[in-house]
Design a protein around this motif. Structure first.
Motif: not given
Lengths: 268, 326
Positions: B200-227
């Motif tokens: 699991r991980l947190v993504v920190i940017d500018g001193g704040r947590v901007v995302a949190e979860g498993t790497p796969a979960g974070l990627i799957d949670g992106l908007e549903s667009e596929r290319t």
């Protein structure tokens, strides 16, 4: 790997566990540096031999002093002895120790230690011990070699000589600690230390030992830690009086500067 | 819910009027490799240094093994291994000496010889620190963090400056260490490192947590667009582009058609069902693709989605702090 680790307790916030190992390792590593052991241990002897053997007349008894003076009949190289002992004190405390500690701070060694159960004070104390021992060994070596090569008179007041040496060490190591405390980097520590070291050697009589020191230098020197140490040892070795002022000066330097050094000291 | 082994709540740390850490919270469970990911200057190192009791927080709480390390940092040092970013040893100390020295500080240390073996340092035990390669120094640094038999190890930017091969072997090593039961807090600005290692991980940017979860979960949670990128034979490519443009205009699952770099490649973006729309259209026009591949999303896309800007691992402190204030 970790399952048997006991639950942490709030009891201990600082620890000196492993200090013996720290002192041994630091000594071994320190000895690998050629410069530090050389200057600390051999430099006073080298200077004493150099002055005594290379400068003409240093081994001829003084005959131009009044016959009732304490200097009459002594060799000039003998009057140089307190200066050489003061130099042993000044070299390890001022040129070696502060640079070592500032280097450790600059490299993050003190900070790295802060994350272990060993307190970073441990490494500072280790280097105090190493350099104090170096000073004593360097001074003893100069005395023994000097005695064998030149032959010296015994000190008039041995106890006061020892007291002066010890107080001189206290004052000079405090000063070295002050340099280590305020120098942000090793290069700065070296610069500050050197700009103190050479004037102090002057005031301790490196160029004008004992009886030939100009009065103005003697007046200034008695208020500096190393000058006071040299004068105090000169008085105790060759004369009858008690060097009260010089001993007080060294004690005051220690008592005043040590808390300042501790207060200003930065670990990172 | 397992009791967290590391807990950071609303951590805040400022230097003068610079905000290094604005508001960071996360909890690490025993046995995890937990990542703190973000560009340089995001506040990652300040966060873990505060956690280790090296810095004083301006606000919030930090707990390791249930102990407040701001109030009582000494109580966890026996159980918390720390690898700081920069090397911190005397140039002339040998690998073996350093390990035995650090082992002496701990209540229940690991066997230095076993650690040397685990970290492939046995042949270098007699080598002085200044003569070690970057990879060897990193491995020694990890060994020193582990020599106290810690329950939690903080590893800060451990592959920075290493060549690709040394990075990969360091990653293997971290997994071996975790297998021994140590919980690992991994600070990194490398997306691929976090993706590869972290549970699991947190993504920190500018001193704040901007995302949190498993790497796969974070990627799957992106908007549903596929290319989907399709490559055609050179003579088919112009006709194919026409067919696909027409498909995008009429089919609800196909949103747009773009160039994909090479002249013979076309990138088709649409909903999760874009492939179902694409294949029948190509079959009907008898266009046989030379190659079809779906574009994989990565943590970089996650970063883009949550911050609105491309991930730049080298983004300077000043810029990030500016972001923290606005």
């Amino acid at each position: 790997m970790t399952t048997t680790a006991p639950a942490p307790t709030a009891a201990r916030t600082g620890s000196w566990r492993g200090f013996g190992r720290l002192l041994r390792t630091e000594t071994a590593v320190w000895l690998r540096d050629f410069a530090a052991p050389f200057f600390g241990i051999l430099f006073p002897t080298v200077i004493l031999l150099g002055v005594g053997l290379a400068i003409p007349g240093m081994r001829d008894p003084i005959t131009d002093a009044p016959p009732d003076s304490v200097w009459y009949g002594l060799t000039p190289v003998a009057t140089y002895l307190p200066t050489v002992l003061a130099m042993a004190v000044g070299t390890a405390s001022l040129t070696v120790m502060p640079v070592t500690i500032a280097t450790y701070r600059e490299k993050g060694v003190l900070r790295r230690l802060s994350t272990t159960p060993m307190r970073p004070q441990g490494i500072v104390v280790a280097h105090l011990v190493i350099n104090a021992v170096t000073t004593v060994v360097g001074a003893a070596l100069a005395l023994v070699v000097g005695q064998l090569v030149f032959g010296f008179v015994a000190p008039e007041q041995l106890g006061v000589v020892v007291l002066s040496f010890v107080l001189g060490m206290a004052a000079m190591f405090t000063l070295g600690m002050l340099v280590a405390a305020v120098a942000p980097r090793a290069s700065a520590a070296n610069a500050i230390a050197m700009s103190l070291y050479f004037p102090m050697l002057l005031l301790a009589g490196l160029w004008t030992p004992g009886p030939i020191m100009p009065e103005v230098l003697r007046q200034i020197g008695q208020f500096t830690p190393l000058g006071a140490a040299a004068q105090s040892m000169t008085t105790a070795w060759f004369e009858q009086g008690f060097p009260l002022l010089q001993l007080i000066v060294m004690a005051v330097w220690t008592v005043v500067a040590l808390p300042v050094a501790i207060r200003l000291f930065r670990w990172s | 819910m397992v009791q967290p082994i590391v807990e950071v709540r609303n951590l805040r740390k400022t230097y003068g009027d610079k905000v290094a850490v604005d508001d960071v919270s996360f909890a690490v469970e025993p046995g995890e490799i937990f990542g703190i990911l973000g560009p340089n200057g995001a506040g990652k190192t300040t966060t873990v240094e505060t956690l280790a009791g090296l810095r004083h927080a301006d606000g919030g709480t930090v707990r390791v093994l249930g102990i407040d390390t701001q109030r009582n940092p000494g109580a966890v040092r026996d159980h918390l291994g720390v690898q700081l970013q920069e090397a911190a040893l005397h140039d002339k100390i040998t690998v073996g000496e350093a390990l035995r020295l650090f082992a002496a500080f701990y209540d229940d240390p690991a066997d230095p010889d076993e650690l040397l073996e685990l970290l492939d340092l046995t042949p270098h035990a007699g080598v002085q620190f200044a003569r070690l390669s970057g990879g060897q120094r990193q491995r020694l640094s990890i060994a020193l963090a582990l020599v106290g038999n810690p329950r939690v190890a903080i590893l800060d930017e451990l592959t920075t400056g290493l060549d690709p091969q040394a990075r990969r072997s360091t990653w293997d090593l971290v997994e071996r260490v975790r297998a021994t039961g140590v919980t690992i807090l991994l600070v990194t600005h490398f997306m691929d490192e976090a993706e590869r290692l972290c549970d699991r991980l947190v993504v920190i940017d500018g001193g704040r947590v901007v995302a949190e979860g498993t790497p796969a979960g974070l990627i799957d949670g992106l908007e549903s667009e596929r290319t989907v990128v399709v490559r055609f034979a050179a003579e088919d490519a112009p006709r194919a582009r026409g067919v696909l443009d027409e498909l995008a205009a009429r089919h609800p699952d196909v949103l747009r058609v773009d160039d994909a770099g090479a002249a013979t490649e076309v990138a088709v973006t649409g909903s999760r069902r874009v492939l179902f729309a694409l294949v029948p259209a190509l079959a009907e026009a008898d266009l046989v693709p030379e190659d079809v591949r779906t574009v994989t999303k990565s943590l970089e896309d996650v970063f883009l989605a949550v911050t609105g800007r491309q991930y730049d691992p080298q983004a300077g402190d000043a810029q990030q702090l500016e972001g923290a204030r606005s």
